[in-house]
Design a protein around this motif. Structure first.
Motif, PDB file in Angstrom:
ATOM      1  N   LYS D  28       9.536   7.583   3.853  1.00  0.00           N
ATOM      2  CA  LYS D  28       8.841   6.971   2.827  1.00  0.00           C
ATOM      3  C   LYS D  28       7.876   6.224   2.746  1.00  0.00           C
ATOM      4  CE  LYS D  28      11.235   4.641  -0.290  1.00  0.00           C
ATOM      5  NZ  LYS D  28      12.302   4.136  -1.457  1.00  0.00           N
ATOM      6  N   GLU D  29       6.391   6.187   2.438  1.00  0.00           N
ATOM      7  CA  GLU D  29       5.501   5.178   2.726  1.00  0.00           C
ATOM      8  C   GLU D  29       5.890   4.190   1.920  1.00  0.00           C
ATOM      9  OE1 GLU D  29       1.592   6.600   2.160  1.00  0.00           O
ATOM     10  OE2 GLU D  29       0.851   4.730   2.745  1.00  0.00           O
ATOM     11  N   ARG D  30       5.422   2.721   2.291  1.00  0.00           N
ATOM     12  CA  ARG D  30       5.786   1.488   1.866  1.00  0.00           C
ATOM     13  C   ARG D  30       4.921   1.313   0.370  1.00  0.00           C
ATOM     14  NH1 ARG D  30       3.294  -3.577   1.943  1.00  0.00           N
ATOM     15  NH2 ARG D  30       4.867  -5.040   1.826  1.00  0.00           N
ATOM     16  N   GLY D  31       5.822   1.084  -0.795  1.00  0.00           N
ATOM     17  CA  GLY D  31       4.992   1.083  -1.960  1.00  0.00           C
ATOM     18  C   GLY D  31       4.725   2.253  -2.675  1.00  0.00           C
ATOM     19  N   ALA D  89       2.970 -11.610  -4.568  1.00  0.00           N
ATOM     20  CA  ALA D  89       2.708 -10.843  -6.079  1.00  0.00           C
ATOM     21  C   ALA D  89       3.019  -9.905  -6.354  1.00  0.00           C
ATOM     22  CB  ALA D  89       1.053 -11.148  -6.268  1.00  0.00           C
ATOM     23  N   ASN D  90       3.342  -8.863  -5.297  1.00  0.00           N
ATOM     24  CA  ASN D  90       3.485  -7.353  -5.496  1.00  0.00           C
ATOM     25  C   ASN D  90       4.844  -7.114  -4.781  1.00  0.00           C
ATOM     26  OD1 ASN D  90       2.642  -7.427  -3.062  1.00  0.00           O
ATOM     27  ND2 ASN D  90       0.732  -6.266  -3.634  1.00  0.00           N
ATOM     28  N   ALA D  91       5.574  -8.058  -4.579  1.00  0.00           N
ATOM     29  CA  ALA D  91       6.936  -8.048  -3.731  1.00  0.00           C
ATOM     30  C   ALA D  91       7.732  -6.719  -4.356  1.00  0.00           C
ATOM     31  CB  ALA D  91       7.754  -9.168  -3.661  1.00  0.00           C
ATOM     32  N   GLY D  92       7.818  -6.712  -5.645  1.00  0.00           N
ATOM     33  CA  GLY D  92       8.655  -5.873  -6.510  1.00  0.00           C
ATOM     34  C   GLY D  92       8.282  -4.383  -6.225  1.00  0.00           C
ATOM     35  N   ALA D  93       7.033  -4.198  -6.117  1.00  0.00           N
ATOM     36  CA  ALA D  93       6.356  -3.096  -6.128  1.00  0.00           C
ATOM     37  C   ALA D  93       6.451  -2.388  -4.831  1.00  0.00           C
ATOM     38  CB  ALA D  93       5.005  -2.759  -6.785  1.00  0.00           C
ATOM     39  N   ASN D  94       6.098  -3.227  -3.808  1.00  0.00           N
ATOM     40  CA  ASN D  94       5.871  -3.053  -2.420  1.00  0.00           C
ATOM     41  C   ASN D  94       6.809  -3.817  -1.516  1.00  0.00           C
ATOM     42  OD1 ASN D  94       3.881  -1.374  -3.030  1.00  0.00           O
ATOM     43  ND2 ASN D  94       2.190  -2.754  -2.670  1.00  0.00           N
TER      44      ASN D  94
ATOM     45  N   GLY E  34      -1.755  -1.093  -1.569  1.00  0.00           N
ATOM     46  CA  GLY E  34      -1.226  -0.464  -0.406  1.00  0.00           C
ATOM     47  C   GLY E  34      -1.628  -1.039   0.860  1.00  0.00           C
ATOM     48  N   LYS E  35      -0.778  -1.236   1.864  1.00  0.00           N
ATOM     49  CA  LYS E  35      -0.997  -1.898   3.224  1.00  0.00           C
ATOM     50  C   LYS E  35      -1.296  -0.564   4.113  1.00  0.00           C
ATOM     51  CE  LYS E  35       1.266  -6.097   2.168  1.00  0.00           C
ATOM     52  NZ  LYS E  35       0.056  -6.829   1.403  1.00  0.00           N
ATOM     53  N   GLN E  36      -2.073  -0.741   5.061  1.00  0.00           N
ATOM     54  CA  GLN E  36      -2.025   0.334   6.124  1.00  0.00           C
ATOM     55  C   GLN E  36      -2.180  -0.557   7.503  1.00  0.00           C
ATOM     56  OE1 GLN E  36      -4.953   3.261   4.556  1.00  0.00           O
ATOM     57  NE2 GLN E  36      -3.341   4.540   5.501  1.00  0.00           N
ATOM     58  N   VAL E  37      -2.162   0.181   8.814  1.00  0.00           N
ATOM     59  CA  VAL E  37      -2.162  -0.372   9.763  1.00  0.00           C
ATOM     60  C   VAL E  37      -3.659  -0.007  10.695  1.00  0.00           C
ATOM     61  CG1 VAL E  37      -1.191  -0.672  12.116  1.00  0.00           C
ATOM     62  CG2 VAL E  37       0.109  -0.569  10.114  1.00  0.00           C
ATOM     63  N   ALA E  38      -4.403  -0.835  11.100  1.00  0.00           N
ATOM     64  CA  ALA E  38      -5.568  -0.360  11.739  1.00  0.00           C
ATOM     65  C   ALA E  38      -5.645  -0.977  13.124  1.00  0.00           C
ATOM     66  CB  ALA E  38      -6.760  -0.788  10.809  1.00  0.00           C
TER      67      ALA E  38
END
Lengths: 115, 115, 115, 115, 115
Positions: D28-31, D89-94, E34-38
Motif C-alpha cells: 500500500k503506497e504511503r498516503g 501537518a498531514n500526519a493524519g492522512a500520511n 505525497g512523498k517519493q524517493v529520488a
C-alpha cells in the motif's frame, strides 16, 4: 502490478494489425471506478480478480517485445494474507477480492480479511 | 489500454519533424474530463469510442519504434460484455461507450449494459 | 500526449551534464493546477498551448535516445475541432486553448468551441 | 520510487510462465488507500516500509530485463531525516513509516518526525 | 519533469545490490502531499527545489541504463519566469519554489511570482 477485476470481453473489429486476434478484456482496478482494457494471455472469465502489469513489461508479458499492450494480465489471484489490520477501515471504498472461481484455493468471500 | 472517445482533429502546424504529418486527435478518457492527444493510425471520426495504448507501446503502435507518441489509438470499440452488474451504479459519472458507427456491429445505445 | 500551456522559462544552473543547455519550460496541463517541466525543442513562448509527449518517447523527441527527459514539447496547438458538444459543460475547470499567436491559423478566442 | 508498506503475501496459482515462482507482495503506497502488487527480491515481511521502483526499472530490479514486473521492492526503509518541519501537518492522512523491524536501526515509532 | 522539494535523506540498509550506495532523498512534489524517493546525482540539501525526471529517463540520469531508478534529480531550480498571472490564485495549495540557497541566483522569497 495492479489488482483488477475482469468485467467482460471487449470486441473491436477495426484494429491495427499488430494487435492480432488476442483476447481483450475490460477490467476495473480495485478501489476505482475507471475501466481499462487488458490483454489476457492467462484465460480469465468475468468476475475474476487478476494481477495486471503495465509499463513496458506489459509487452513482454503479452508474449512479444513488439506487442502493443500497456496492460497485460499475468495471473489470477487466489487470495492474499493481510496482516495490517487496517483493511477493514476502507472496505466500503475498496472491496477486497472475491475468491477466484478458477483457482478455487479459497472459498471464503473476503480472503484479504480472513482470520 | 485506455477507453477514450474521440473529440476532434487537432491542428498543430509548428511541430518537430519526427511527428511527421500523422493525424492527431483530441480524445477524452471515459469517466474523466481531461483531454489528451492521440495518434490515429486506424482512421477514427469524432464520437468514436476507441482503445488507446500508452507507455512505450504507443510508439510501435504508431508504426515505428522511433515515433514520438505516448498515446496511440489501436482499435475502435464495437461493444463489450459486462457481467458484473455494477456498471449501472456509476453510469452518471462513467457513461458507457456509444456504439461505434464505423464498426456498426451493435446498434443499441449502451452496449456495456445490454442484457 | 498532454495538452499544456507554457508558463515560463525555468533556470537551473546546477544540473547533470546530460541535460546540456537545452531550454526548460514550466508548463501547466490543461484542467490541472499542477506544473511540470518540459524540454522545448520547438521554440515556444509563455501562453502558448502545446502538445507535450511523455514516457520514453520524450527522449527521442528531445533529439536523442539518451537525453534524460520525461516530458518534451512536440508541437504548438493551432486549434482543434470539437464535435462532442460537451466541451462547454466544463469550461470553467478546463479552459479551452487560446489561439497560438505563433501559428496564427485561427484568430477566434476559443477554437475548441467554435461552431 | 514509491514509499510503500507491505500488507501481505499474494497467492496466484494461475499465472504466466515468465512470472516464475517469485514472491509477490500486496503493498500500500504511503498516503493512499490503493493496493498494488510488487515483486520482492529483498525479503520483506508484513508491516515493513519499503522503497518500490516502477517503470522499466522494475524489471532490472527484479533480476532480469525480461521479467514482467512494473513494481519491484528495492530496499527496506530504516528511517529518513525530515528537515521541512511540515510533516506534522498531514500526519493524519500520511502516516510516517514505522521503524522496520528487519533493519532495526531506529527504534522510535515515527522516525520521519524525530528531532 | 516534476518540480519537487527535498525533504531529507533516506536510509535503507537492506537493499538490492544494483542500488549501490547512491544517495536517496525523500522528495515532495509541488502541490501534493505525497512523498517519493529520488536518486540524487546532483548534490541537494533539504529544502532545495529540484527537477526530477521519471520514466526510463531516470535510469540514464542516474548514470547508467541499468540503474534501477524511476525518479532521479537532474537539476536544482534557481527560479522561473511566470507570465501567466494566474500563479497567485493557487498559492495556498501550490507554494512556489523558494530560492535555492545552493544556486543562489535569486534572493527574493517567491521567484515564480516576482514582477
Amino acid at each position: 502490478m495492479k489488482i483488477c477485476q475482469v468485467e467482460g470481453t471487449l470486441v473491436a473489429t477495426a484494429r491495427i494489425g499488430s494487435l492480432q486476434n488476442r483476447r481483450l478484456l475490460v477490467v476495473k482496478e480495485r478501489g476505482s471506478n475507471g475501466k481499462q482494457v487488458a490483454v489476457d494471455p492467462v484465460g480469465c472469465k468475468p468476475g475474476d480478480w487478476v494481477i495486471a502489469v503495465g509499463s513496458s513489461a506489459a509487452r513482454d508479458a503479452a508474449g512479444s517485445k513488439d506487442y502493443p499492450s500497456d496492460l497485460t494480465i499475468v495471473g489470477i489471484i487466489d487470495y492474499w494474507d493481510d496482516a495490517s489490520g487496517q483493511a477493514g477501515a476502507n472496505a466500503g471504498a475498496n472491496p477486497a477480492p472475491k475468491t477466484s472461481s478458477k483457482a478455487g484455493v479459497k472459498t471464503d468471500a473476503n480472503p484479504s480479511r480472513r482470520t
